[in-house]
Design a protein around this motif. Sequence first.
Motif, mmCIF file in Angstrom:
data_model
loop_
_atom_site.group_PDB
_atom_site.id
_atom_site.type_symbol
_atom_site.label_atom_id
_atom_site.label_comp_id
_atom_site.label_asym_id
_atom_site.label_seq_id
_atom_site.Cartn_x
_atom_site.Cartn_y
_atom_site.Cartn_z
ATOM 1 N N HIS A 180 2.298 -11.557 1.711
ATOM 2 C CA HIS A 180 2.014 -10.260 2.336
ATOM 3 C C HIS A 180 3.254 -9.552 2.872
ATOM 4 N N ARG A 181 4.303 -10.293 3.149
ATOM 5 C CA ARG A 181 5.368 -9.766 3.998
ATOM 6 C C ARG A 181 6.171 -8.637 3.361
ATOM 7 N N VAL A 182 6.467 -8.715 2.075
ATOM 8 C CA VAL A 182 7.276 -7.667 1.442
ATOM 9 C C VAL A 182 6.570 -6.320 1.544
ATOM 10 N N TRP A 183 5.277 -6.290 1.204
ATOM 11 C CA TRP A 183 4.566 -5.017 1.287
ATOM 12 C C TRP A 183 4.405 -4.558 2.731
ATOM 13 N N ASP A 184 4.218 -5.497 3.663
ATOM 14 C CA ASP A 184 4.146 -5.110 5.076
ATOM 15 C C ASP A 184 5.439 -4.439 5.522
ATOM 16 N N LYS A 185 6.570 -4.943 5.059
ATOM 17 C CA LYS A 185 7.843 -4.308 5.420
ATOM 18 C C LYS A 185 7.893 -2.863 4.931
ATOM 19 N N ILE A 186 7.362 -2.642 3.732
ATOM 20 C CA ILE A 186 7.360 -1.289 3.181
ATOM 21 C C ILE A 186 6.317 -0.428 3.888
ATOM 22 N N ARG A 187 5.115 -0.955 4.022
ATOM 23 C CA ARG A 187 4.008 -0.177 4.587
ATOM 24 C C ARG A 187 4.258 0.211 6.035
ATOM 25 N N PHE A 188 4.839 -0.698 6.806
ATOM 26 C CA PHE A 188 5.105 -0.423 8.219
ATOM 27 C C PHE A 188 6.528 0.087 8.463
ATOM 28 N N ASN A 189 7.290 0.271 7.382
ATOM 29 C CA ASN A 189 8.665 0.758 7.482
ATOM 30 C C ASN A 189 9.489 -0.123 8.423
ATOM 31 N N LEU A 190 9.446 -1.410 8.168
ATOM 32 C CA LEU A 190 10.146 -2.373 9.012
ATOM 33 C C LEU A 190 11.596 -2.520 8.571
ATOM 34 N N LEU B 24 -1.796 -6.630 -6.377
ATOM 35 C CA LEU B 24 -0.517 -7.307 -6.206
ATOM 36 C C LEU B 24 0.571 -6.681 -7.065
ATOM 37 N N LEU B 25 0.205 -6.171 -8.227
ATOM 38 C CA LEU B 25 1.179 -5.417 -9.023
ATOM 39 C C LEU B 25 1.601 -4.148 -8.284
ATOM 40 N N GLY B 26 0.657 -3.462 -7.653
ATOM 41 C CA GLY B 26 0.985 -2.267 -6.883
ATOM 42 C C GLY B 26 1.883 -2.563 -5.704
ATOM 43 N N GLU B 27 1.642 -3.693 -5.043
ATOM 44 C CA GLU B 27 2.466 -4.058 -3.896
ATOM 45 C C GLU B 27 3.841 -4.568 -4.307
ATOM 46 N N GLY B 28 3.949 -5.073 -5.505
ATOM 47 C CA GLY B 28 5.189 -5.731 -5.910
ATOM 48 C C GLY B 28 6.178 -4.874 -6.661
ATOM 49 N N PHE B 29 5.736 -3.707 -7.145
ATOM 50 C CA PHE B 29 6.617 -2.914 -8.003
ATOM 51 C C PHE B 29 6.551 -1.433 -7.641
ATOM 52 N N CYS B 30 7.674 -0.739 -7.858
ATOM 53 C CA CYS B 30 7.771 0.685 -7.511
ATOM 54 C C CYS B 30 6.900 1.550 -8.405
ATOM 55 N N SER B 31 6.713 1.137 -9.651
ATOM 56 C CA SER B 31 5.828 1.848 -10.559
ATOM 57 C C SER B 31 5.328 0.859 -11.593
ATOM 58 N N MET B 32 4.310 1.262 -12.331
ATOM 59 C CA MET B 32 3.627 0.314 -13.206
ATOM 60 C C MET B 32 3.036 1.068 -14.381
ATOM 61 N N ALA B 33 3.063 0.454 -15.560
ATOM 62 C CA ALA B 33 2.337 0.957 -16.719
ATOM 63 C C ALA B 33 1.406 -0.143 -17.195
ATOM 64 N N LEU B 34 0.163 0.219 -17.486
ATOM 65 C CA LEU B 34 -0.836 -0.757 -17.886
ATOM 66 C C LEU B 34 -1.308 -0.468 -19.306
ATOM 67 N N ASP B 35 -1.256 -1.478 -20.154
ATOM 68 C CA ASP B 35 -1.767 -1.368 -21.522
ATOM 69 C C ASP B 35 -1.147 -0.204 -22.280
ATOM 70 N N GLY B 36 0.145 0.042 -22.078
ATOM 71 C CA GLY B 36 0.826 1.104 -22.797
ATOM 72 C C GLY B 36 0.531 2.495 -22.280
ATOM 73 N N GLY B 37 -0.079 2.587 -21.118
ATOM 74 C CA GLY B 37 -0.426 3.881 -20.547
ATOM 75 C C GLY B 37 0.738 4.515 -19.814
ATOM 76 N N PRO B 38 0.488 5.600 -19.065
ATOM 77 C CA PRO B 38 1.553 6.324 -18.373
ATOM 78 C C PRO B 38 2.071 5.555 -17.162
ATOM 79 N N GLU B 39 3.235 5.973 -16.668
ATOM 80 C CA GLU B 39 3.790 5.383 -15.458
ATOM 81 C C GLU B 39 2.899 5.726 -14.264
ATOM 82 N N LEU B 40 2.563 4.707 -13.480
ATOM 83 C CA LEU B 40 1.681 4.875 -12.330
ATOM 84 C C LEU B 40 2.427 4.554 -11.045
ATOM 85 N N THR B 41 2.107 5.265 -9.979
ATOM 86 C CA THR B 41 2.640 4.952 -8.663
ATOM 87 C C THR B 41 1.863 3.777 -8.076
ATOM 88 N N PRO B 42 2.403 3.125 -7.047
ATOM 89 C CA PRO B 42 1.617 2.090 -6.382
ATOM 90 C C PRO B 42 0.251 2.595 -5.917
#
Length: 301
Positions: free
Chosen positions: A267-277, A49-67
């Motif tokens: 589900h809908r926000v990520w579906d819009k992105i995933r299906f390019n709606l 859900l963090l991957g679906e909700g944000f453009c990038s993510m850092a976990l526990d002070g680690g590097p920037e991660l893509t979804p």
Amino acid sequence: MGIFVPLSSARWFADKVLAALEAWTDAEVTNRNLLIATAAAYSGYSHMLLGEGFCSMALDGGPELTPAQVFALAETKFTRALTAAQAVTAPATAVTAAADIANMARVGRARARINLAKNAEALTDAQGVTAGYVRNATRGTGSTLRENQIFTNVNRTGAATLGPNYYDVRWNGKPDPRVTAVPQAPVLTQPRYTQAKYTSETSPFPIATHAEAQLIIAEVQGGQAAVDIINALHTANGLDPFSSADPTEIRNQIIEERRRQFFLDGHRVWDKIRFNLPLDPARAAVSLGRQSWQRQVPAIA
């Protein structure tokens, strides 16, 4: 109504518990494999859900991660959950609970894998989900953190309303019972609708369902298999059947079925992105972060 802190907290606690359980032994902890499976499954959902909700993510002070990198971590957690759940052999109550967690992990891993375009693997996971399966998050009163926030914010406080595409959703002229919009008095000149899917602050919220697994199968397989899955959902909801042999029309209907089946389920926000709606109602798209992931301002729904 923010999601970052609750999801990040859930992810941190699940991983903290998982690490402790992994360090202990079966002799030290009763039902250790079941507890590992549970913690890993919830960690997997938090990551996803963090991957679906944000453009990038850092976990526990680690590097920037893509979804995609966060989805890959979710996939690993779900795999750990399945391995641990399948290792539970006694007592009978623990075996039953482990089977439930295994279903949860299969739905979650299928979702993570289809997000990663691992369609064949997603199909295998989805096909292994038990018919009728539902895993709910329980909700309760006494703390806003425990309340069903859809009911609280849409029905009780009026802090949010439904988007126009959810006011009157029908199939062949018949209202679709999966999408329940109830008109209320307008706020100034703006229409306001509440929902009837969740009827109180204590209404449970689905995390993983057999219906989601079925729509993942439909998405991967397409064709008549997809039509049959769509029609099973229609039959369950008293709707007329869908019929088509056109691949594009079938795929579009799968996307529409997801919009209806997962109404207000996250589900809908990520579906819009995933299906390019396209955005609806139309608003300017915004690109956030340094990754090449386009974020769009979603309609409230």
